[in-house]
Write a protein that holds these residues in place. Sequence first.
Motif, PDB file in Angstrom:
ATOM      1  N   SER A   1      -4.130  -5.447   3.642  1.00 29.84           N
ATOM      2  CA  SER A   1      -4.193  -5.319   2.097  1.00 29.84           C
ATOM      3  C   SER A   1      -5.903  -5.372   1.685  1.00 29.84           C
ATOM      4  O   SER A   1      -6.640  -5.958   2.475  1.00 29.84           O
ATOM      5  CB  SER A   1      -3.401  -6.237   1.261  1.00 29.84           C
ATOM      6  N   ASN A   2      -6.209  -4.717   0.734  1.00 31.04           N
ATOM      7  CA  ASN A   2      -7.469  -5.014   0.109  1.00 31.04           C
ATOM      8  C   ASN A   2      -7.476  -5.136  -1.156  1.00 31.04           C
ATOM      9  O   ASN A   2      -6.930  -4.629  -2.191  1.00 31.04           O
ATOM     10  CB  ASN A   2      -8.157  -3.420   0.456  1.00 31.04           C
TER      11      ASN A   2
ATOM     12  N   PRO B   1      -7.759  -8.806   1.092  1.00 28.21           N
ATOM     13  CA  PRO B   1      -6.772  -9.545   1.935  1.00 28.21           C
ATOM     14  C   PRO B   1      -6.069 -10.448   1.425  1.00 28.21           C
ATOM     15  O   PRO B   1      -6.470 -11.310   0.425  1.00 28.21           O
ATOM     16  CB  PRO B   1      -7.656  -9.983   3.138  1.00 28.21           C
ATOM     17  N   ILE B   2      -4.735 -10.703   1.850  1.00 25.85           N
ATOM     18  CA  ILE B   2      -3.706 -11.830   1.263  1.00 25.85           C
ATOM     19  C   ILE B   2      -4.436 -13.131   1.879  1.00 25.85           C
ATOM     20  O   ILE B   2      -4.812 -13.247   3.042  1.00 25.85           O
ATOM     21  CB  ILE B   2      -2.394 -11.518   1.793  1.00 25.85           C
TER      22      ILE B   2
ATOM     23  N   ASN C   1       0.241  -3.075   8.497  1.00 27.63           N
ATOM     24  CA  ASN C   1      -1.066  -2.735   7.591  1.00 27.63           C
ATOM     25  C   ASN C   1      -0.841  -3.181   6.152  1.00 27.63           C
ATOM     26  O   ASN C   1      -1.650  -3.562   5.538  1.00 27.63           O
ATOM     27  CB  ASN C   1      -0.920  -1.018   7.431  1.00 27.63           C
ATOM     28  N   THR C   2       0.393  -3.140   5.779  1.00 21.39           N
ATOM     29  CA  THR C   2       0.668  -3.671   4.383  1.00 21.39           C
ATOM     30  C   THR C   2       0.099  -5.132   4.191  1.00 21.39           C
ATOM     31  O   THR C   2      -0.368  -5.639   3.356  1.00 21.39           O
ATOM     32  CB  THR C   2       1.956  -3.405   3.774  1.00 21.39           C
TER      33      THR C   2
ATOM     34  N   GLN D   1      -5.697  -9.656  10.566  1.00 21.31           N
ATOM     35  CA  GLN D   1      -6.156  -9.104   9.457  1.00 21.31           C
ATOM     36  C   GLN D   1      -7.616  -8.211  10.002  1.00 21.31           C
ATOM     37  O   GLN D   1      -8.005  -7.052   9.338  1.00 21.31           O
ATOM     38  CB  GLN D   1      -6.615  -9.941   8.303  1.00 21.31           C
TER      39      GLN D   1
ATOM     40  N   ASN E   1       5.139   2.599   3.666  1.00 26.23           N
ATOM     41  CA  ASN E   1       4.739   1.408   3.920  1.00 26.23           C
ATOM     42  C   ASN E   1       4.566   1.016   5.004  1.00 26.23           C
ATOM     43  O   ASN E   1       5.955   0.501   5.529  1.00 26.23           O
ATOM     44  CB  ASN E   1       5.317   0.316   2.918  1.00 26.23           C
TER      45      ASN E   1
END
Length: 221
Positions: free
Chosen positions: A194-195, A197-198, A189-190, A218, A185
Amino acid sequence: MKNLSSFLASVSLLALTLSLAFAYDPNPVQDFCVATDTSTNGVFVNGKFCKDPKLAKIEDFVFTGLDTPRPVTSAIGSTVTFVSVDNVPGFNTLGFAVARVDFAVNGQVPPHAHLRASEILYVAQGTILAGFVSSTEDGNRLFTKTLNTGDLIVFPMGLIHYAFNVGRGPAVALTALNSQNPGTNYIANTVFGSNPPINTDFLARAFQLDPRIVMDLQNKF
Protein backbone atom coordinates in the motif's frame (compact mmCIF):
# COMPACT_ATOMS: atom_id res chain seq x y z
CA MET A 1 -58.26 -8.62 -2.66
CA LYS A 2 -55.95 -10.13 -0.03
CA ASN A 3 -54.42 -12.47 -2.61
CA LEU A 4 -53.97 -9.56 -5.02
CA SER A 5 -52.22 -7.51 -2.32
CA SER A 6 -49.91 -10.44 -1.49
CA PHE A 7 -49.13 -10.91 -5.18
CA LEU A 8 -48.30 -7.23 -5.67
CA ALA A 9 -46.12 -7.25 -2.54
CA SER A 10 -44.25 -10.30 -3.83
CA VAL A 11 -43.72 -8.69 -7.24
CA SER A 12 -42.47 -5.49 -5.59
CA LEU A 13 -40.05 -7.46 -3.39
CA LEU A 14 -38.79 -9.42 -6.40
CA ALA A 15 -38.25 -6.21 -8.39
CA LEU A 16 -36.34 -4.68 -5.48
CA THR A 17 -34.22 -7.82 -5.09
CA LEU A 18 -33.35 -7.90 -8.78
CA SER A 19 -32.50 -4.20 -8.85
CA LEU A 20 -30.14 -4.65 -5.89
CA ALA A 21 -28.63 -7.82 -7.37
CA PHE A 22 -27.69 -6.12 -10.61
CA ALA A 23 -26.85 -2.70 -9.21
CA TYR A 24 -23.09 -3.21 -9.47
CA ASP A 25 -23.21 -2.97 -13.28
CA PRO A 26 -26.45 -1.37 -14.52
CA ASN A 27 -27.99 -2.85 -17.63
CA PRO A 28 -27.78 -0.65 -20.74
CA VAL A 29 -30.93 0.90 -22.18
CA GLN A 30 -29.50 1.41 -25.66
CA ASP A 31 -28.06 -0.94 -28.29
CA PHE A 32 -24.48 0.04 -27.45
CA CYS A 33 -22.38 2.83 -26.00
CA VAL A 34 -18.98 2.72 -27.70
CA ALA A 35 -16.47 4.39 -25.41
CA THR A 36 -14.46 7.37 -26.55
CA ASP A 37 -11.97 9.67 -24.84
CA THR A 38 -13.53 12.84 -26.22
CA SER A 39 -16.64 14.60 -24.98
CA THR A 40 -17.52 15.99 -28.41
CA ASN A 41 -21.16 15.12 -29.01
CA GLY A 42 -20.75 12.45 -26.33
CA VAL A 43 -22.61 11.34 -23.21
CA PHE A 44 -20.72 10.32 -20.05
CA VAL A 45 -21.75 6.75 -19.04
CA ASN A 46 -19.96 4.30 -16.69
CA GLY A 47 -16.81 6.39 -16.58
CA LYS A 48 -16.55 6.77 -20.37
CA PHE A 49 -17.98 9.05 -23.02
CA CYS A 50 -20.17 7.38 -25.65
CA LYS A 51 -19.45 8.24 -29.24
CA ASP A 52 -22.24 9.06 -31.64
CA PRO A 53 -23.79 5.65 -32.56
CA LYS A 54 -23.65 6.65 -36.22
CA LEU A 55 -19.85 6.74 -35.96
CA ALA A 56 -19.54 3.22 -34.48
CA LYS A 57 -17.68 0.63 -36.56
CA ILE A 58 -17.12 -3.10 -36.32
CA GLU A 59 -13.57 -2.59 -35.04
CA ASP A 60 -15.07 -1.09 -31.87
CA PHE A 61 -16.41 -4.54 -30.97
CA VAL A 62 -13.51 -6.81 -31.96
CA PHE A 63 -10.27 -7.95 -30.28
CA THR A 64 -7.88 -10.29 -32.07
CA GLY A 65 -4.98 -12.36 -30.83
CA LEU A 66 -6.23 -14.20 -27.75
CA ASP A 67 -4.96 -17.39 -29.41
CA THR A 68 -1.39 -16.04 -29.40
CA PRO A 69 0.85 -17.18 -26.50
CA ARG A 70 2.28 -14.37 -24.39
CA PRO A 71 5.82 -14.39 -22.95
CA VAL A 72 5.93 -15.03 -19.21
CA THR A 73 8.60 -12.97 -17.47
CA SER A 74 7.03 -12.09 -14.11
CA ALA A 75 8.32 -13.42 -10.81
CA ILE A 76 5.02 -15.25 -10.19
CA GLY A 77 5.21 -17.06 -13.53
CA SER A 78 2.09 -15.81 -15.29
CA THR A 79 1.02 -13.17 -17.79
CA VAL A 80 -2.54 -11.83 -17.86
CA THR A 81 -3.85 -10.32 -21.11
CA PHE A 82 -6.90 -8.35 -20.00
CA VAL A 83 -9.57 -7.44 -22.54
CA SER A 84 -11.95 -4.72 -21.38
CA VAL A 85 -13.51 -1.44 -22.43
CA ASP A 86 -9.99 0.04 -22.45
CA ASN A 87 -9.04 -1.97 -25.55
CA VAL A 88 -12.50 -2.89 -26.91
CA PRO A 89 -14.58 0.32 -26.71
CA GLY A 90 -17.77 -1.55 -27.59
CA PHE A 91 -17.62 -3.34 -24.21
CA ASN A 92 -18.76 -0.14 -22.50
CA THR A 93 -21.98 -0.60 -20.43
CA LEU A 94 -22.27 -4.29 -21.42
CA GLY A 95 -21.05 -5.47 -18.02
CA PHE A 96 -18.25 -7.92 -18.71
CA ALA A 97 -14.53 -8.34 -19.32
CA VAL A 98 -12.39 -11.29 -20.41
CA ALA A 99 -8.75 -12.31 -20.11
CA ARG A 100 -6.16 -14.82 -21.27
CA VAL A 101 -3.72 -16.13 -18.66
CA ASP A 102 -0.44 -17.74 -19.73
CA PHE A 103 1.27 -19.86 -17.06
CA ALA A 104 4.88 -21.00 -17.05
CA VAL A 105 5.66 -24.27 -15.30
CA ASN A 106 4.82 -23.70 -11.60
CA GLY A 107 3.37 -20.31 -12.54
CA GLN A 108 0.48 -18.88 -10.57
CA VAL A 109 -2.10 -16.15 -10.28
CA PRO A 110 -1.72 -15.20 -6.58
CA PRO A 111 -4.65 -14.95 -4.16
CA HIS A 112 -6.84 -12.01 -5.11
CA ALA A 113 -10.47 -10.88 -5.17
CA HIS A 114 -12.78 -8.99 -7.53
CA LEU A 115 -15.01 -6.64 -5.58
CA ARG A 116 -17.50 -6.13 -8.40
CA ALA A 117 -17.52 -9.40 -10.34
CA SER A 118 -17.84 -13.14 -10.26
CA GLU A 119 -15.37 -14.95 -12.53
CA ILE A 120 -15.38 -18.05 -14.70
CA LEU A 121 -12.00 -19.66 -15.41
CA TYR A 122 -11.77 -22.13 -18.31
CA VAL A 123 -8.66 -24.27 -18.80
CA ALA A 124 -7.70 -24.13 -22.48
CA GLN A 125 -4.38 -25.96 -22.05
CA GLY A 126 -2.61 -27.83 -19.27
CA THR A 127 -3.49 -28.66 -15.68
CA ILE A 128 -4.37 -25.94 -13.17
CA LEU A 129 -5.07 -26.17 -9.46
CA ALA A 130 -7.68 -23.50 -8.68
CA GLY A 131 -9.72 -22.59 -5.66
CA PHE A 132 -11.46 -19.98 -3.55
CA VAL A 133 -12.07 -19.37 0.15
CA SER A 134 -15.50 -18.67 1.60
CA SER A 135 -16.25 -15.85 4.03
CA THR A 136 -15.75 -15.99 7.77
CA GLU A 137 -19.49 -16.62 8.21
CA ASP A 138 -18.91 -19.95 6.46
CA GLY A 139 -15.74 -20.73 8.40
CA ASN A 140 -13.26 -19.66 5.69
CA ARG A 141 -13.70 -22.98 3.89
CA LEU A 142 -11.35 -23.77 1.02
CA PHE A 143 -12.96 -25.00 -2.21
CA THR A 144 -10.27 -26.35 -4.53
CA LYS A 145 -10.00 -28.59 -7.58
CA THR A 146 -7.35 -29.74 -10.06
CA LEU A 147 -8.67 -28.78 -13.49
CA ASN A 148 -7.63 -30.28 -16.81
CA THR A 149 -8.08 -29.01 -20.36
CA GLY A 150 -11.78 -28.41 -20.99
CA ASP A 151 -12.69 -27.92 -17.32
CA LEU A 152 -13.93 -24.69 -15.77
CA ILE A 153 -14.57 -23.25 -12.33
CA VAL A 154 -16.55 -20.25 -11.11
CA PHE A 155 -15.27 -17.90 -8.40
CA PRO A 156 -18.10 -16.09 -6.54
CA MET A 157 -17.99 -12.32 -6.35
CA GLY A 158 -15.71 -10.81 -3.72
CA LEU A 159 -14.14 -14.10 -2.54
CA ILE A 160 -10.37 -14.65 -2.51
CA HIS A 161 -9.31 -17.08 -5.24
CA TYR A 162 -6.18 -18.30 -7.02
CA ALA A 163 -4.85 -20.48 -9.84
CA PHE A 164 -1.62 -22.52 -9.99
CA ASN A 165 -0.08 -24.46 -12.87
CA VAL A 166 0.59 -27.96 -11.52
CA GLY A 167 1.25 -29.59 -14.89
CA ARG A 168 4.57 -30.50 -16.47
CA GLY A 169 4.32 -27.88 -19.21
CA PRO A 170 2.89 -24.41 -19.85
CA ALA A 171 -0.81 -23.82 -19.24
CA VAL A 172 -3.40 -21.40 -20.60
CA ALA A 173 -6.68 -20.26 -19.06
CA LEU A 174 -9.44 -18.03 -20.40
CA THR A 175 -11.54 -16.07 -17.94
CA ALA A 176 -14.76 -14.05 -18.08
CA LEU A 177 -15.99 -11.57 -15.47
CA ASN A 178 -19.45 -10.04 -15.19
CA SER A 179 -18.30 -6.44 -14.80
CA GLN A 180 -16.50 -4.12 -17.19
CA ASN A 181 -14.43 -2.95 -14.20
CA PRO A 182 -14.13 -5.95 -11.85
CA GLY A 183 -11.85 -4.27 -9.31
CA THR A 184 -8.89 -6.61 -8.73
CA ASN A 185 -7.18 -6.64 -5.33
CA TYR A 186 -4.13 -8.90 -5.00
CA ILE A 187 -3.93 -9.67 -1.29
CA ALA A 188 -0.16 -9.43 -0.82
CA ASN A 189 0.13 -6.30 -2.98
CA THR A 190 -2.77 -4.63 -1.17
CA VAL A 191 -1.55 -5.40 2.35
CA PHE A 192 2.23 -5.12 1.94
CA GLY A 193 2.40 -2.77 -1.01
CA SER A 194 0.00 0.00 0.00
CA ASN A 195 1.03 3.62 -0.55
CA PRO A 196 1.80 4.94 2.00
CA PRO A 197 2.68 1.66 3.75
CA ILE A 198 0.57 0.29 6.59
CA ASN A 199 2.28 0.49 9.98
CA THR A 200 4.83 -2.36 10.24
CA ASP A 201 4.14 -3.16 13.90
CA PHE A 202 0.41 -3.32 13.22
CA LEU A 203 0.92 -5.80 10.35
CA ALA A 204 3.37 -7.84 12.41
CA ARG A 205 0.77 -8.28 15.13
CA ALA A 206 -2.11 -8.83 12.72
CA PHE A 207 -0.26 -11.60 10.85
CA GLN A 208 1.71 -12.81 13.92
CA LEU A 209 5.02 -12.23 12.14
CA ASP A 210 8.38 -10.84 13.11
CA PRO A 211 8.44 -7.11 12.17
CA ARG A 212 11.59 -7.76 10.14
CA ILE A 213 9.68 -10.20 7.96
CA VAL A 214 6.93 -7.62 7.45
CA MET A 215 9.51 -5.00 6.45
CA ASP A 216 11.04 -7.47 3.99
CA LEU A 217 7.60 -8.15 2.46
CA GLN A 218 6.89 -4.43 2.23
CA ASN A 219 10.17 -3.92 0.39
CA LYS A 220 9.27 -6.69 -2.06
CA PHE A 221 5.82 -5.35 -2.87
